[in-house]
Design a protein around this motif. Structure first.
Motif, PDB file in Angstrom:
ATOM      1  N   ILE A 177       0.654  -1.042   0.056  1.00 25.97           N
ATOM      2  CA  ILE A 177      -0.109   0.085   0.015  1.00 25.97           C
ATOM      3  C   ILE A 177       0.699   1.297   0.023  1.00 25.97           C
ATOM      4  O   ILE A 177       1.718   1.426   0.936  1.00 25.97           O
ATOM      5  CB  ILE A 177      -0.893  -0.067   1.132  1.00 25.97           C
ATOM      6  N   GLU A 178       0.748   2.191  -0.774  1.00 24.36           N
ATOM      7  CA  GLU A 178       1.634   3.171  -1.184  1.00 24.36           C
ATOM      8  C   GLU A 178       0.541   4.510  -0.779  1.00 24.36           C
ATOM      9  O   GLU A 178      -0.419   4.770  -1.127  1.00 24.36           O
ATOM     10  CB  GLU A 178       2.145   3.351  -2.694  1.00 24.36           C
ATOM     11  N   HIS A 179       1.370   5.368  -0.215  1.00 29.36           N
ATOM     12  CA  HIS A 179       0.683   6.636   0.207  1.00 29.36           C
ATOM     13  C   HIS A 179       1.727   7.696   0.328  1.00 29.36           C
ATOM     14  O   HIS A 179       2.611   7.636   1.087  1.00 29.36           O
ATOM     15  CB  HIS A 179      -0.221   6.514   1.447  1.00 29.36           C
ATOM     16  N   GLU A 180       1.494   8.794  -0.693  1.00 26.54           N
ATOM     17  CA  GLU A 180       2.567   9.701  -0.892  1.00 26.54           C
ATOM     18  C   GLU A 180       3.979   9.449  -0.741  1.00 26.54           C
ATOM     19  O   GLU A 180       4.640   9.916   0.021  1.00 26.54           O
ATOM     20  CB  GLU A 180       2.138  10.869   0.172  1.00 26.54           C
ATOM     21  N   GLY A 181       4.434   8.368  -1.547  1.00 32.53           N
ATOM     22  CA  GLY A 181       5.832   8.014  -1.958  1.00 32.53           C
ATOM     23  C   GLY A 181       6.279   7.109  -0.601  1.00 32.53           C
ATOM     24  O   GLY A 181       7.300   6.756  -0.499  1.00 32.53           O
ATOM     25  N   ARG A 182       5.408   6.611   0.046  1.00 35.20           N
ATOM     26  CA  ARG A 182       5.622   5.664   1.287  1.00 35.20           C
ATOM     27  C   ARG A 182       4.606   4.380   1.300  1.00 35.20           C
ATOM     28  O   ARG A 182       3.679   4.651   0.582  1.00 35.20           O
ATOM     29  CB  ARG A 182       5.361   6.433   2.796  1.00 35.20           C
ATOM     30  N   ILE A 183       5.568   3.474   1.758  1.00 34.58           N
ATOM     31  CA  ILE A 183       4.459   2.255   1.758  1.00 34.58           C
ATOM     32  C   ILE A 183       4.351   1.700   3.384  1.00 34.58           C
ATOM     33  O   ILE A 183       5.267   1.957   4.184  1.00 34.58           O
ATOM     34  CB  ILE A 183       5.250   1.110   0.892  1.00 34.58           C
ATOM     35  N   LEU A 184       3.266   0.863   3.426  1.00 37.03           N
ATOM     36  CA  LEU A 184       2.915   0.386   4.920  1.00 37.03           C
ATOM     37  C   LEU A 184       3.396  -0.761   5.287  1.00 37.03           C
ATOM     38  O   LEU A 184       3.445  -1.876   4.351  1.00 37.03           O
ATOM     39  CB  LEU A 184       1.519   0.547   4.644  1.00 37.03           C
ATOM     40  N   LEU A 185       4.165  -0.826   6.242  1.00 35.04           N
ATOM     41  CA  LEU A 185       4.834  -1.982   6.954  1.00 35.04           C
ATOM     42  C   LEU A 185       4.248  -2.142   8.326  1.00 35.04           C
ATOM     43  O   LEU A 185       4.435  -1.025   8.900  1.00 35.04           O
ATOM     44  CB  LEU A 185       6.194  -2.071   6.842  1.00 35.04           C
ATOM     45  N   TYR A 186       3.563  -3.324   8.756  1.00 33.07           N
ATOM     46  CA  TYR A 186       3.332  -3.642  10.209  1.00 33.07           C
ATOM     47  C   TYR A 186       4.373  -4.182  10.755  1.00 33.07           C
ATOM     48  O   TYR A 186       5.281  -5.067  10.416  1.00 33.07           O
ATOM     49  CB  TYR A 186       2.191  -4.496  10.096  1.00 33.07           C
ATOM     50  N   GLU A 187       4.569  -3.682  12.088  1.00 33.44           N
ATOM     51  CA  GLU A 187       5.588  -4.555  13.052  1.00 33.44           C
ATOM     52  C   GLU A 187       5.047  -5.562  13.926  1.00 33.44           C
ATOM     53  O   GLU A 187       4.053  -5.282  14.478  1.00 33.44           O
ATOM     54  CB  GLU A 187       6.488  -3.351  13.715  1.00 33.44           C
ATOM     55  N   ASP A 188       5.427  -6.694  14.080  1.00 36.76           N
ATOM     56  CA  ASP A 188       4.981  -7.521  14.938  1.00 36.76           C
ATOM     57  C   ASP A 188       5.766  -7.317  16.273  1.00 36.76           C
ATOM     58  O   ASP A 188       6.911  -7.146  16.489  1.00 36.76           O
ATOM     59  CB  ASP A 188       5.712  -9.096  14.617  1.00 36.76           C
ATOM     60  N   ASP A 214     -10.736  -4.895   6.484  1.00 42.17           N
ATOM     61  CA  ASP A 214      -9.602  -5.020   7.597  1.00 42.17           C
ATOM     62  C   ASP A 214      -8.946  -3.306   7.391  1.00 42.17           C
ATOM     63  O   ASP A 214      -8.791  -2.989   8.582  1.00 42.17           O
ATOM     64  CB  ASP A 214      -8.617  -6.162   7.636  1.00 42.17           C
ATOM     65  N   MET A 215      -8.629  -3.294   6.251  1.00 44.96           N
ATOM     66  CA  MET A 215      -7.912  -1.873   6.222  1.00 44.96           C
ATOM     67  C   MET A 215      -8.622  -0.721   6.583  1.00 44.96           C
ATOM     68  O   MET A 215      -8.209   0.314   7.256  1.00 44.96           O
ATOM     69  CB  MET A 215      -7.137  -1.840   4.941  1.00 44.96           C
ATOM     70  N   GLN A 216      -9.864  -0.766   6.080  1.00 49.82           N
ATOM     71  CA  GLN A 216     -10.961   0.245   6.442  1.00 49.82           C
ATOM     72  C   GLN A 216     -11.115   0.510   7.879  1.00 49.82           C
ATOM     73  O   GLN A 216     -11.254   1.613   8.375  1.00 49.82           O
ATOM     74  CB  GLN A 216     -12.253  -0.027   5.728  1.00 49.82           C
ATOM     75  N   ALA A 217     -11.155  -0.851   8.590  1.00 54.46           N
ATOM     76  CA  ALA A 217     -11.325  -0.507   9.917  1.00 54.46           C
ATOM     77  C   ALA A 217     -10.024   0.046  10.633  1.00 54.46           C
ATOM     78  O   ALA A 217     -10.172   0.639  11.629  1.00 54.46           O
ATOM     79  CB  ALA A 217     -11.403  -2.179  10.570  1.00 54.46           C
ATOM     80  N   GLN A 218      -8.830  -0.041  10.053  1.00 50.34           N
ATOM     81  CA  GLN A 218      -7.703   0.840  10.436  1.00 50.34           C
ATOM     82  C   GLN A 218      -7.482   2.250  10.129  1.00 50.34           C
ATOM     83  O   GLN A 218      -6.749   2.797  10.336  1.00 50.34           O
ATOM     84  CB  GLN A 218      -6.436   0.072   9.876  1.00 50.34           C
ATOM     85  N   GLY A 219      -8.760   2.537   9.489  1.00 50.08           N
ATOM     86  CA  GLY A 219      -8.646   4.166   8.989  1.00 50.08           C
ATOM     87  C   GLY A 219      -8.102   4.159   7.650  1.00 50.08           C
ATOM     88  O   GLY A 219      -7.725   5.405   7.167  1.00 50.08           O
ATOM     89  N   ILE A 220      -7.918   3.086   6.892  1.00 51.40           N
ATOM     90  CA  ILE A 220      -7.335   3.076   5.519  1.00 51.40           C
ATOM     91  C   ILE A 220      -7.973   2.732   4.461  1.00 51.40           C
ATOM     92  O   ILE A 220      -8.554   1.656   4.202  1.00 51.40           O
ATOM     93  CB  ILE A 220      -5.877   2.463   5.468  1.00 51.40           C
ATOM     94  N   LEU A 222      -8.750   2.119   0.638  1.00 52.87           N
ATOM     95  CA  LEU A 222      -7.730   1.603  -0.335  1.00 52.87           C
ATOM     96  C   LEU A 222      -8.351   1.679  -1.954  1.00 52.87           C
ATOM     97  O   LEU A 222      -9.650   1.607  -1.914  1.00 52.87           O
ATOM     98  CB  LEU A 222      -7.598   0.215  -0.365  1.00 52.87           C
ATOM     99  N   THR A 223      -7.536   1.962  -2.855  1.00 50.39           N
ATOM    100  CA  THR A 223      -7.867   1.693  -4.354  1.00 50.39           C
ATOM    101  C   THR A 223      -6.782   0.417  -4.642  1.00 50.39           C
ATOM    102  O   THR A 223      -5.775   0.873  -4.529  1.00 50.39           O
ATOM    103  CB  THR A 223      -7.573   2.968  -4.965  1.00 50.39           C
ATOM    104  N   ALA A 247      -3.568   4.252  -0.801  1.00 53.77           N
ATOM    105  CA  ALA A 247      -4.275   4.573   0.506  1.00 53.77           C
ATOM    106  C   ALA A 247      -4.694   5.775   0.008  1.00 53.77           C
ATOM    107  O   ALA A 247      -4.023   6.653   0.014  1.00 53.77           O
ATOM    108  CB  ALA A 247      -3.551   4.688   1.790  1.00 53.77           C
ATOM    109  N   GLU A 248      -5.917   6.272   0.009  1.00 53.84           N
ATOM    110  CA  GLU A 248      -6.664   7.511  -0.323  1.00 53.84           C
ATOM    111  C   GLU A 248      -6.788   8.280   0.750  1.00 53.84           C
ATOM    112  O   GLU A 248      -6.329   9.557   0.667  1.00 53.84           O
ATOM    113  CB  GLU A 248      -8.112   7.324  -0.945  1.00 53.84           C
ATOM    114  N   SER A 249      -6.761   7.699   1.946  1.00 56.30           N
ATOM    115  CA  SER A 249      -6.861   8.599   3.033  1.00 56.30           C
ATOM    116  C   SER A 249      -6.194   7.502   4.182  1.00 56.30           C
ATOM    117  O   SER A 249      -6.253   6.369   4.104  1.00 56.30           O
ATOM    118  CB  SER A 249      -8.242   8.784   3.689  1.00 56.30           C
ATOM    119  N   VAL A 250      -5.406   8.176   5.088  1.00 55.08           N
ATOM    120  CA  VAL A 250      -4.680   7.205   6.324  1.00 55.08           C
ATOM    121  C   VAL A 250      -5.194   7.903   7.658  1.00 55.08           C
ATOM    122  O   VAL A 250      -5.024   9.032   7.902  1.00 55.08           O
ATOM    123  CB  VAL A 250      -3.417   7.721   6.050  1.00 55.08           C
TER     124      VAL A 250
END
Ligand SMILES: Cc1cc2nc3c(=O)[nH]c(=O)nc-3n(C[C@H](O)[C@H](O)[C@H](O)COP(=O)(O)O)c2cc1C
Length: 306
Positions: A177-188, A214-220, A222-223, A247-250
């Motif tokens: 998932i990209e947003h403004e030149g950044r990608i989303l990584l989750y940390e365990d 699931d992503m929507q529930a996180q406030g993200i 997506l397209t 991500a349209e909105s984060v």
């Protein structure tokens, strides 16, 4: 006034096909350019339109030409889309084509082609709309090339992924998932390992729909743009399907978006995911994305360019 780049990005969310519009100059020289502004307009009379940028080198040729052809590209003709979007003088020496009945260039192997008489020219800001009346046309049952958000996409390859998901393995579906030149990584939290977000990692069967909610529930919001990787792991009988998404909105719980330079490669959870993210970063630089098919160790990247 709108920010032109932002507006262009908003227009780019509309998924289109890709065409090559071609005609002859007064002296017979073939001219052509890539266009996704094609629209079918009327059946009776048979009309279509294309929009030509005023800054195109061939602008005068097209606005003055009596006729032109629209060639609808197939999913394996992205190389022709690139060729005709370039300023190369030898486009028609590289592409294979024949002359239509009106003399307009018809490219070989296209999904469909329409040879038109110029019917109307409408001024429209920095473009001109050219309406053509179809004189001759031909079509096949090939699948057309897609274009969205500045990248080509192929429905045929997307379908192979859907088939691959039916092999009885546990399915994981996620996206880079990209947003403004950044990608989303989750940390365990326990291990500190980084994951590309996906549904199905919790043991339940993943799906694209589940992933999006699931992503929507996180406030993200997506397209999903196009398929990016399909790989299986024989040992744990897992099939992974990853897409490219924006991500349209984060929202505030939106996870950790990192620039490409900030990715801690040694903390990425496994070899397959690391390789996938690595490919994403390098393909982003070239604005050209392939699709990986294979296992978590070995496979091949299919690109839309030959
Ligand atoms: C996918 C794609 C779609 C395009 N659509 C259009 C279009 O609809 N109208 C246009 O004038 N240019 C469009 N362009 C840009 C032209 O293809 C490009 O500017 C080309 O260089 C024009 O050729 P010329 O300057 O030699 O005439 C598109 C480019 C791409 C890659």
């Amino acid at each position: 006034m709108f920010d032109p780049r932002h507006l262009r990005d908003a227009f780019g969310t509309f998924l289109t096909g890709v065409t090559v519009v071609a005609c002859r100059e007064g002296n017979g020289t073939p001219r052509g350019f890539t266009a996704n502004s094609f629209t079918s307009v009327s059946l009776n009379p048979p009309l279509l339109l294309i929009c030509v940028d005023r800054s195109a080198e061939s602008f005068d040729v097209f606005t003055n030409s009596d006729g032109f052809a629209v060639n609808i590209l197939t999913e394996d003709q992205a190389h022709l889309a690139d060729l005709f979007a370039s300023k190369r003088p030898d486009k028609f020496e590289i592409a294979r084509w024949r002359e239509g009945r009106m003399g307009c260039p018809i490219l070989e192997g296209v999904c469909a082609w329409f040879e038109c008489k110029r019917n109307m020219t409408l001024e429209a800001g920095d473009h001109v709309i050219i309406v053509g009346e179809i004189q001759h046309y031909g079509s096949t049952d090939s699948i057309g090339l897609g274009y969205v958000r500045g990248g080509y996409m192929s429905l045929g390859l997307e379908r192979s992924a859907a088939k691959a998901a039916g092999n009885g393995f546990h399915v994981v579906v996620g996206a880079i998932i990209e947003h403004e030149g950044r990608i989303l990584l989750y940390e365990d939290e326990k291990s500190g390992e980084l994951y590309v977000p996906a549904s199905g990692l919790d043991g339940e069967k993943g799906s694209l729909q589940k992933f999006q909610s699931d992503m929507q529930a996180q406030g993200i919001r997506l397209t999903v743009s196009s398929l990016f990787a399909v790989f299986e792991n024989e040992e744990n009988e897992q099939q992974s399907i990853y897409y490219r998404a924006f991500a349209e909105s984060v929202g505030s719980r939106g996870g950790d978006f990192r620039t490409f330079g900030e990715i801690p490669w040694d903390r990425i959870c496994n070899h397959a995911v690391k390789t996938m993210v690595h490919r994403y970063v390098s393909e982003s630089g070239r604005h050209r994305f392939g699709i990986y098919f294979g296992s978590d160790r070995d496979g091949s990247v299919e690109t839309l360019v030959k």
